[in-house]
Design a protein around this motif. Structure first.
Motif, mmCIF file in Angstrom:
data_model
loop_
_atom_site.group_PDB
_atom_site.id
_atom_site.type_symbol
_atom_site.label_atom_id
_atom_site.label_comp_id
_atom_site.label_asym_id
_atom_site.label_seq_id
_atom_site.Cartn_x
_atom_site.Cartn_y
_atom_site.Cartn_z
ATOM 1 N N ALA A 168 36.618 14.570 -25.352
ATOM 2 C CA ALA A 168 37.626 13.606 -24.905
ATOM 3 C C ALA A 168 38.063 13.903 -23.477
ATOM 4 C CB ALA A 168 38.831 13.649 -25.842
ATOM 5 N N ALA A 169 38.192 15.201 -23.141
ATOM 6 C CA ALA A 169 38.600 15.565 -21.779
ATOM 7 C C ALA A 169 37.544 15.132 -20.769
ATOM 8 C CB ALA A 169 38.831 17.072 -21.701
ATOM 9 N N ILE A 170 36.274 15.321 -21.109
ATOM 10 C CA ILE A 170 35.203 14.935 -20.195
ATOM 11 C C ILE A 170 35.187 13.428 -19.993
ATOM 12 C CG2 ILE A 170 32.711 14.876 -19.874
ATOM 13 C CD1 ILE A 170 32.567 17.549 -21.352
ATOM 14 N N LEU A 171 35.315 12.659 -21.085
ATOM 15 C CA LEU A 171 35.279 11.204 -20.965
ATOM 16 C C LEU A 171 36.527 10.665 -20.261
ATOM 17 C CD1 LEU A 171 33.719 9.974 -24.322
ATOM 18 C CD2 LEU A 171 32.692 10.071 -22.065
ATOM 19 N N THR A 172 37.662 11.318 -20.458
ATOM 20 C CA THR A 172 38.863 10.917 -19.731
ATOM 21 C C THR A 172 38.674 11.127 -18.232
ATOM 22 O OG1 THR A 172 40.267 11.485 -21.625
ATOM 23 C CG2 THR A 172 41.335 11.306 -19.473
ATOM 24 N N MET A 173 38.023 12.225 -17.877
ATOM 25 C CA MET A 173 37.714 12.469 -16.472
ATOM 26 C C MET A 173 36.795 11.366 -15.938
ATOM 27 S SD MET A 173 35.902 15.798 -14.744
ATOM 28 C CE MET A 173 34.349 15.405 -15.564
ATOM 29 N N PHE A 174 35.841 10.938 -16.757
ATOM 30 C CA PHE A 174 34.956 9.845 -16.361
ATOM 31 C C PHE A 174 35.746 8.560 -16.116
ATOM 32 C CE2 PHE A 174 30.281 10.360 -16.597
ATOM 33 C CZ PHE A 174 30.257 11.742 -16.696
ATOM 34 N N THR A 175 36.752 8.304 -16.954
ATOM 35 C CA THR A 175 37.577 7.114 -16.783
ATOM 36 C C THR A 175 38.320 7.147 -15.453
ATOM 37 O OG1 THR A 175 37.888 7.004 -19.187
ATOM 38 C CG2 THR A 175 39.391 5.708 -17.826
ATOM 39 N N LEU A 176 38.918 8.292 -15.135
ATOM 40 C CA LEU A 176 39.627 8.430 -13.865
ATOM 41 C C LEU A 176 38.674 8.297 -12.687
ATOM 42 C CD1 LEU A 176 42.018 11.406 -14.764
ATOM 43 C CD2 LEU A 176 42.561 8.964 -14.678
ATOM 44 N N MET A 177 37.492 8.864 -12.803
ATOM 45 C CA MET A 177 36.511 8.742 -11.729
ATOM 46 C C MET A 177 36.058 7.294 -11.567
ATOM 47 S SD MET A 177 34.176 12.165 -12.345
ATOM 48 C CE MET A 177 32.987 11.632 -11.110
ATOM 49 N N THR A 178 35.952 6.574 -12.674
ATOM 50 C CA THR A 178 35.588 5.163 -12.598
ATOM 51 C C THR A 178 36.624 4.388 -11.800
ATOM 52 O OG1 THR A 178 34.495 5.314 -14.753
ATOM 53 C CG2 THR A 178 35.043 3.113 -13.951
ATOM 54 N N GLU A 179 37.911 4.663 -12.049
ATOM 55 C CA GLU A 179 38.991 4.011 -11.307
ATOM 56 C C GLU A 179 38.909 4.333 -9.817
ATOM 57 O OE1 GLU A 179 42.766 2.501 -9.974
ATOM 58 O OE2 GLU A 179 41.363 1.946 -11.554
ATOM 59 N N LEU A 180 38.714 5.606 -9.489
ATOM 60 C CA LEU A 180 38.713 6.019 -8.089
ATOM 61 C C LEU A 180 37.490 5.505 -7.340
ATOM 62 C CD1 LEU A 180 39.947 9.722 -8.504
ATOM 63 C CD2 LEU A 180 41.281 7.743 -7.722
ATOM 64 N N VAL A 181 36.335 5.565 -7.993
ATOM 65 C CA VAL A 181 35.082 5.235 -7.297
ATOM 66 C C VAL A 181 34.853 3.727 -7.222
ATOM 67 C CG1 VAL A 181 32.585 5.556 -7.334
ATOM 68 C CG2 VAL A 181 34.079 7.452 -7.951
ATOM 69 N N SER A 182 35.277 2.989 -8.233
ATOM 70 C CA SER A 182 34.959 1.559 -8.280
ATOM 71 C C SER A 182 36.018 0.687 -7.620
ATOM 72 C CB SER A 182 34.777 1.106 -9.733
ATOM 73 O OG SER A 182 35.971 1.276 -10.466
ATOM 74 N N LYS A 183 37.193 1.219 -7.334
ATOM 75 C CA LYS A 183 38.268 0.396 -6.783
ATOM 76 C C LYS A 183 37.880 -0.208 -5.440
ATOM 77 C CE LYS A 183 43.167 0.529 -5.533
ATOM 78 N NZ LYS A 183 44.388 1.366 -5.453
ATOM 79 N N ARG A 184 37.378 0.604 -4.526
ATOM 80 C CA ARG A 184 37.026 0.111 -3.190
ATOM 81 C C ARG A 184 35.876 -0.902 -3.230
ATOM 82 N NH1 ARG A 184 37.868 1.884 2.084
ATOM 83 N NH2 ARG A 184 36.250 1.247 3.555
#
Length: 450
Positions: A168-184
């Motif tokens: 769950a911690a790894i996938l949560t990190m993936f979710t945050l990275m998705t937000e940061l990387v895909s926003k721009r």
């Protein structure tokens, strides 16, 4: 008053969601019931392995299966109700804002006639509606239940819980990275899409001039540049979303296999039963499914969030006519007080310090060369454009103090380009007023023909 009206427009969007608080609570309640009932499969498997198979009891198996059937039926019903509630929320959003969005489309056309952004509010509303009625909100409502499933894994055995928590911690990190990387990339895609739409709309409106003047090749090349930039941005955003989505699926499957491996190790060491292996595997997969779904829908979530912000800004720029008081009909005086105006998307003023007064019964003719500002003055006098300085008053009241519908009852305006709207001739003559009588429509038609 304008500032207050702008705040009211922004609060109107927020008020839609606040007004749907009961529906959102219902969605949350349905999500709670659905997530609790998701335990059915794993608990059934555990009972079959730990109770039915060792005892070889068919009555126990049939009773358990009957209970499972009933629970799955309720789960499906609750899930369906949750989806219907989200659709109703999106419909409520449309019912409350559709009139304001329609007014915004007209307001943008009046104030920015060559911007090509006139339909953007409608696209923003559709984007928000599509997200609310899709699977994205469902994933967001299911995400808070992740600790619940992990806690059950800990209840089965400590090491099963640790394995699920790590995943769950790894996938949560993936979710945050998705937000940061895909926003721009998503923002860049929206910007290029807007530029492409502006160019194609201006090209469509001026097709005859473009064809005669031989401007098609350079404009086509410019459009292709914007279109390729839009395609690259969309491709980048999709690659990021799909890449993180695939990675999350792989990790989720790997975690499920890891749970099985840890469970098998516990069974070999006589620290757990075989049923716990299957139940833990199913629970861990269910716990991380909302994270996987959230990553897959993150692009839509970002687009909906940007559309909401853009819609709030657009409505804040356009005053709400409902906030204006209907004034008495003007009777005696039109005064233009040292007005100046810069047309939308122009850099230089076309009118400066224009001033005159007309009493009731008087007339004024304005002549001048093309581009001298005659049409701009006409737009000022009917309230389509706001003066850069000075004011236009009817009986002492500035035009922006009148609701547009009330002002239209007292001012006639004939634009340079005439086009019938979608409807009958009678409806066009009556300005689509459903209360207009046939006698008045016929009289207006005869008067125009005389």
């Amino acid at each position: 008053m304008r500032f207050q009206s702008a705040n009211n427009n922004v609060r109107q969007i927020k008020g839609v969601f606040a007004g749907c608080a009961v529906a959102f609570i219902g969605v949350g309640l349905m999500s709670a019931l659905v997530n609790i009932l998701y335990l059915t499969g794993s608990l059934f498997m555990m009972e079959v392995y730990d109770r039915v198979l060792p005892s070889r009891s068919l009555p126990t198996l049939l009773a358990l299966f009957a209970i499972v059937v009933a629970l799955y039926v309720f789960q499906g019903l609750f899930d369906a109700v949750r989806g219907r509630l989200l659709v109703r929320i999106s419909d409520r959003l449309d019912q409350v804002l559709s009139s304001r969005v329609y007014d915004a489309v007209i307001g943008l056309q009046v104030r920015l006639p060559v911007s090509g952004a006139q339909a953007q509010p409608l696209r923003d509303l559709d984007t928000i509606r599509s997200f609310l009625s899709g699977s994205g909100p469902t994933a967001l409502f299911d995400l808070p239940w992740l600790p619940f499933y992990i806690a059950i894994c800990f209840a089965f055995h400590f090491w099963l819980g640790v394995t699920a928590l790590a995943g769950a911690a790894i996938l949560t990190m993936f979710t945050l990275m998705t937000e940061l990387v895909s926003k721009r990339p998503v923002e860049e895609t929206a910007r290029h899409a807007s530029a492409r739409n502006r160019l194609i709309e201006s090209t469509r409106r001026n097709a005859d001039i473009i064809a005669v003047m031989g401007m098609t090749p350079p404009l086509r090349e410019r459009w292709q540049v914007d279109n390729r930039a839009y395609g690259r941005g969309q491709r980048t955003a999709s690659d990021i979303a799909s890449g993180f989505g695939v990675a999350s699926k792989v990790l989720r499957m790997l975690l499920q296999s890891g749970i099985l491996a840890v469970g098998a190790w516990l069974v070999i060491n006589e620290q757990a039963t075989p049923g716990i292996i299957i139940a833990g595997s199913i629970l861990s997969a269910r716990a991380l499914a909302p994270v996987d779904l959230a990553i897959a829908n993150w692009k839509g979530f970002i687009a909906a969030r940007q559309s909401r912000r853009r819609l709030e800004k657009t409505l804040a720029l356009l005053p709400d006519a409902a906030m204006r008081m209907d004034l008495p009909a003007p009777r005696s005086l039109l005064s233009v007080e040292r007005v100046g105006v810069i047309p939308p998307e122009a850099a230089e003023p076309v009118l400066q310090d224009v001033a005159f007064t007309l009493a009731s019964g008087s007339a004024l003719g304005v002549i001048g060369a093309s581009g001298s500002g005659k049409s701009s003055l006409a737009r000022l006098l009917v309230g389509l454009w706001r003066p850069l300085k000075g004011s236009v008053r009817l009986d002492g009241a500035t035009l922006d103090q009148w609701p547009a519908e009330a002002l239209a009852r007292h001012i006639g305006y004939m634009p340079q380009a005439i086009e019938l709207l979608d409807g009958t001739i009678a409806e066009n003559i009556a300005s689509f007023d459903p209360q207009a009588s046939s006698e008045k429509i016929i009289a207006a038609a005869r008067s125009a023909n005389s």
